[in-house]
Design a protein around this motif. Structure first.
Motif, short mmCIF file in Angstrom:
data_model
loop_
_atom_site.label_atom_id
_atom_site.label_comp_id
_atom_site.label_asym_id
_atom_site.label_seq_id
_atom_site.Cartn_x
_atom_site.Cartn_y
_atom_site.Cartn_z
N PHE A 83 -35.31 -45.46 16.04
CA PHE A 83 -35.11 -46.59 15.14
C PHE A 83 -35.01 -46.02 13.74
O PHE A 83 -35.97 -45.42 13.24
CB PHE A 83 -36.26 -47.59 15.25
N ASN A 84 -33.84 -46.15 13.13
CA ASN A 84 -33.54 -45.48 11.86
C ASN A 84 -33.77 -43.99 12.05
O ASN A 84 -33.16 -43.40 12.92
CB ASN A 84 -34.35 -46.07 10.71
N LYS A 85 -34.67 -43.38 11.30
CA LYS A 85 -34.92 -41.95 11.47
C LYS A 85 -36.24 -41.67 12.17
O LYS A 85 -36.72 -40.55 12.15
CB LYS A 85 -34.89 -41.26 10.11
N GLN A 86 -36.80 -42.69 12.81
CA GLN A 86 -38.06 -42.51 13.54
C GLN A 86 -37.77 -42.42 15.04
O GLN A 86 -36.94 -43.17 15.56
CB GLN A 86 -39.01 -43.67 13.28
N PHE A 87 -38.48 -41.51 15.70
CA PHE A 87 -38.31 -41.30 17.12
C PHE A 87 -39.60 -41.67 17.83
O PHE A 87 -40.69 -41.43 17.31
CB PHE A 87 -37.97 -39.83 17.40
N PHE A 88 -39.47 -42.24 19.02
CA PHE A 88 -40.66 -42.56 19.79
C PHE A 88 -40.33 -42.62 21.28
O PHE A 88 -39.18 -42.69 21.68
CB PHE A 88 -41.30 -43.86 19.31
N VAL A 89 -41.41 -42.56 22.09
CA VAL A 89 -41.30 -42.70 23.53
C VAL A 89 -41.90 -44.05 23.89
O VAL A 89 -43.02 -44.36 23.47
CB VAL A 89 -42.07 -41.58 24.27
N LYS A 90 -41.16 -44.84 24.62
CA LYS A 90 -41.64 -46.13 25.12
C LYS A 90 -42.19 -45.91 26.53
O LYS A 90 -41.49 -45.38 27.38
CB LYS A 90 -40.49 -47.14 25.14
N LEU A 91 -43.46 -46.27 26.75
CA LEU A 91 -44.09 -46.18 28.05
C LEU A 91 -44.28 -47.58 28.58
O LEU A 91 -44.80 -48.45 27.86
CB LEU A 91 -45.45 -45.47 27.98
N SER A 92 -43.88 -47.80 29.82
CA SER A 92 -44.05 -49.12 30.42
C SER A 92 -44.28 -48.97 31.92
O SER A 92 -43.87 -47.99 32.53
CB SER A 92 -42.82 -50.00 30.15
N SER A 93 -44.95 -49.98 32.48
CA SER A 93 -45.18 -49.99 33.92
C SER A 93 -44.78 -51.34 34.48
O SER A 93 -44.75 -52.34 33.76
CB SER A 93 -46.65 -49.69 34.24
#
Length: 146
Positions: A83-93
């Motif tokens: 998102f824009n210049k931010q990176f992340f990992v989405k964890l879901s179950s």
């Protein structure tokens, strides 16, 4: 000999300075509901999102860290996002997390190696099912990167 060892230490430190860093998490779910959380990633300039592979660490890694790998860990899906210049990992179950806490050992593999980080996620109970007040907190530590 001491200078050589100091040189090796500095070289090892500098090689890890550009490694991927796993940041804090944002929990979006409650106990007895499917897991939903996001974990920040900090990339070096030369890292490419397309080359990263996030995963829940193996049973051997959990054992080495003194943690228990539960069946819910096999249900967790991971997705890289930007998102824009931010990176992340989405964890879901798909399945709900029944326990009030969950130890997650997140692994991110890149062209430069592998980074692990442990999160103890405390899940608030659903307010509809209980009157107890609970607060969200976390305990995290970063094992050595390979």
């Amino acid at each position: 000999m001491q200078r050589f060892l100091a040189f090796i230490f500095v070289l090892a430190f500098l090689s890890n300075a550009n490694a991927i860093q796993i940041g804090n998490y944002n929990l979006l779910s409650k106990q007895k509901s499917p897991l939903s959380m996001e974990v920040e990633l900090f990339l070096a300039k030369e890292d490419k999102l397309s080359t990263l592979k996030p995963a829940i660490a193996s049973k051997a890694d959990y054992d080495s860290a003194g943690l228990q790998r539960l069946p819910i860990h096999d249900d967790i899906q991971l997705k890289l996002n930007q998102f824009n210049k931010q990176f992340f990992v989405k964890l879901s179950s798909k399945n709900p997390v029944e326990d009030p806490y969950l130890d997650i050992l997140l692994e991110v593999t890149s062209e430069k190696g592998r980074t692990l980080r442990e999160f103890t996620v405390l899940l608030d109970p659903d307010r509809k099912s209980t009157r107890m007040n609970s607060s969200h907190s976390s305990v995290s530590r970063m094992p050595s990167s390979a």
